[in-house]
Scaffold this motif. Structure first.
Motif, PDB file in Angstrom:
ATOM      1  N   GLN A  89       0.857  -1.184   0.000  1.00  0.00           N
ATOM      2  CA  GLN A  89       0.000   0.000   0.000  1.00  0.00           C
ATOM      3  C   GLN A  89       0.891   1.231   0.000  1.00  0.00           C
ATOM      4  O   GLN A  89       1.912   1.264   0.681  1.00  0.00           O
ATOM      5  CB  GLN A  89      -0.890  -0.005   1.247  1.00  0.00           C
ATOM      6  N   CYS A  91       0.817   5.849  -0.927  1.00  0.00           N
ATOM      7  CA  CYS A  91       0.112   7.057  -1.336  1.00  0.00           C
ATOM      8  C   CYS A  91       0.795   7.588  -2.589  1.00  0.00           C
ATOM      9  O   CYS A  91       2.017   7.503  -2.730  1.00  0.00           O
ATOM     10  CB  CYS A  91       0.140   8.116  -0.239  1.00  0.00           C
ATOM     11  N   CYS A  93       0.312  10.182  -6.464  1.00  0.00           N
ATOM     12  CA  CYS A  93      -0.366  11.145  -7.332  1.00  0.00           C
ATOM     13  C   CYS A  93      -0.369  10.590  -8.758  1.00  0.00           C
ATOM     14  O   CYS A  93       0.690  10.265  -9.294  1.00  0.00           O
ATOM     15  CB  CYS A  93       0.362  12.489  -7.314  1.00  0.00           C
ATOM     16  N   ALA A  94      -1.561  10.499  -9.321  1.00  0.00           N
ATOM     17  CA  ALA A  94      -1.686   9.994 -10.689  1.00  0.00           C
ATOM     18  C   ALA A  94      -1.386  11.108 -11.670  1.00  0.00           C
ATOM     19  O   ALA A  94      -1.821  12.244 -11.510  1.00  0.00           O
ATOM     20  CB  ALA A  94      -3.084   9.458 -10.917  1.00  0.00           C
ATOM     21  N   ILE A  99       1.944   6.663 -11.658  1.00  0.00           N
ATOM     22  CA  ILE A  99       1.600   7.076 -10.303  1.00  0.00           C
ATOM     23  C   ILE A  99       2.909   7.388  -9.596  1.00  0.00           C
ATOM     24  O   ILE A  99       3.786   6.534  -9.471  1.00  0.00           O
ATOM     25  CB  ILE A  99       0.841   5.972  -9.550  1.00  0.00           C
ATOM     26  N   GLY A 115      -3.856  10.014  -3.517  1.00  0.00           N
ATOM     27  CA  GLY A 115      -4.735   8.882  -3.287  1.00  0.00           C
ATOM     28  C   GLY A 115      -3.975   7.730  -2.652  1.00  0.00           C
ATOM     29  O   GLY A 115      -2.743   7.700  -2.644  1.00  0.00           O
ATOM     30  N   THR A 116      -4.736   6.780  -2.113  1.00  0.00           N
ATOM     31  CA  THR A 116      -4.141   5.577  -1.537  1.00  0.00           C
ATOM     32  C   THR A 116      -4.256   4.463  -2.566  1.00  0.00           C
ATOM     33  O   THR A 116      -5.355   4.192  -3.073  1.00  0.00           O
ATOM     34  CB  THR A 116      -4.849   5.182  -0.231  1.00  0.00           C
ATOM     35  N   TYR A 117      -3.151   3.819  -2.860  1.00  0.00           N
ATOM     36  CA  TYR A 117      -3.087   2.790  -3.897  1.00  0.00           C
ATOM     37  C   TYR A 117      -2.602   1.479  -3.290  1.00  0.00           C
ATOM     38  O   TYR A 117      -1.886   1.472  -2.285  1.00  0.00           O
ATOM     39  CB  TYR A 117      -2.130   3.204  -5.015  1.00  0.00           C
ATOM     40  N   THR A 146      -2.195  -2.575 -10.032  1.00  0.00           N
ATOM     41  CA  THR A 146      -2.272  -1.465  -9.112  1.00  0.00           C
ATOM     42  C   THR A 146      -3.661  -0.838  -9.198  1.00  0.00           C
ATOM     43  O   THR A 146      -4.159  -0.585 -10.298  1.00  0.00           O
ATOM     44  CB  THR A 146      -1.198  -0.395  -9.433  1.00  0.00           C
ATOM     45  N   ARG A 148      -6.521   2.065  -7.122  1.00  0.00           N
ATOM     46  CA  ARG A 148      -6.717   3.116  -6.119  1.00  0.00           C
ATOM     47  C   ARG A 148      -7.860   2.675  -5.215  1.00  0.00           C
ATOM     48  O   ARG A 148      -8.921   2.283  -5.688  1.00  0.00           O
ATOM     49  CB  ARG A 148      -7.053   4.434  -6.783  1.00  0.00           C
ATOM     50  N   GLN A 150      -8.838   4.647  -2.347  1.00  0.00           N
ATOM     51  CA  GLN A 150      -9.486   5.817  -1.732  1.00  0.00           C
ATOM     52  C   GLN A 150      -9.400   6.995  -2.651  1.00  0.00           C
ATOM     53  O   GLN A 150      -8.493   7.206  -3.347  1.00  0.00           O
ATOM     54  CB  GLN A 150      -8.856   6.178  -0.395  1.00  0.00           C
TER      55      GLN A 150
END
Length: 150
Positions: A89, A91, A93-94, A99, A115-117, A146, A148, A150
């Motif tokens: 897990q 965090c 940015c896409a 990411i 986001g949390t991935y 992978t 996301r 959240q």
């Protein structure tokens, strides 16, 4: 003279030609067939590895990050006993198709909240029946998914 005519007739005869041609071509055909079957089994096992990674990622989407549950879902999605799955897990940015990992609670470029991935990586070994140029034996089959959450 009679024996000489018989010899020439047997040289010109074509009765056994097909059998000789088959005897020369059959080993090549068997080799090609074994290679196709071998690589087909490897492709099937790679598809099992891909399905395993995707099943783990799908569980993470539905239930959130739970390492043991993700590993269990990935193992149940495959018939391979040698498969190993590693969930992680982070965090991020896409940006387009990538990411970028950032600290949780930070900000992305443009001020967006990261986001949390979850990334699920699955791997298995396939021992081929024959050696092929350009392929190592055993062959490592791997896949990564992978999502996301959240």
């Amino acid at each position: 003279m009679h024996r000489l005519r018989t010899l020439f007739k047997s040289i010109r005869g074509r009765e056994g030609g097909a059998a000789v041609e088959f005897a020369l071509v059959a080993p090549i055909l068997v080799g090609v067939l074994v290679g196709i079957v071998d690589l087909g089994i490897g492709l099937y096992q790679w598809m099992e590895v891909v399905n395993s990674a995707q099943a783990g990622a799908q569980l993470a989407v539905r239930q959130g990050y739970n390492s043991a549950a993700i590993q269990n879902a990935a193992a149940n999605a495959s018939s391979l006993s040698s498969i190993s799955t590693t969930p992680a897990q982070f965090c991020g940015c896409a940006s387009g198709t990538t990411i970028t990992s950032v600290p949780c609670g930070g900000t992305c470029v443009g001020g967006a909240v990261p986001g949390t991935y979850v990334t699920v990586s699955s791997q298995a070994q396939y021992s081929m029946l024959m050696s092929y140029p350009g392929l190592s034996n055993p062959l490592t089959l791997s896949a990564q998914s992978t999502v996301r959450i959240q």
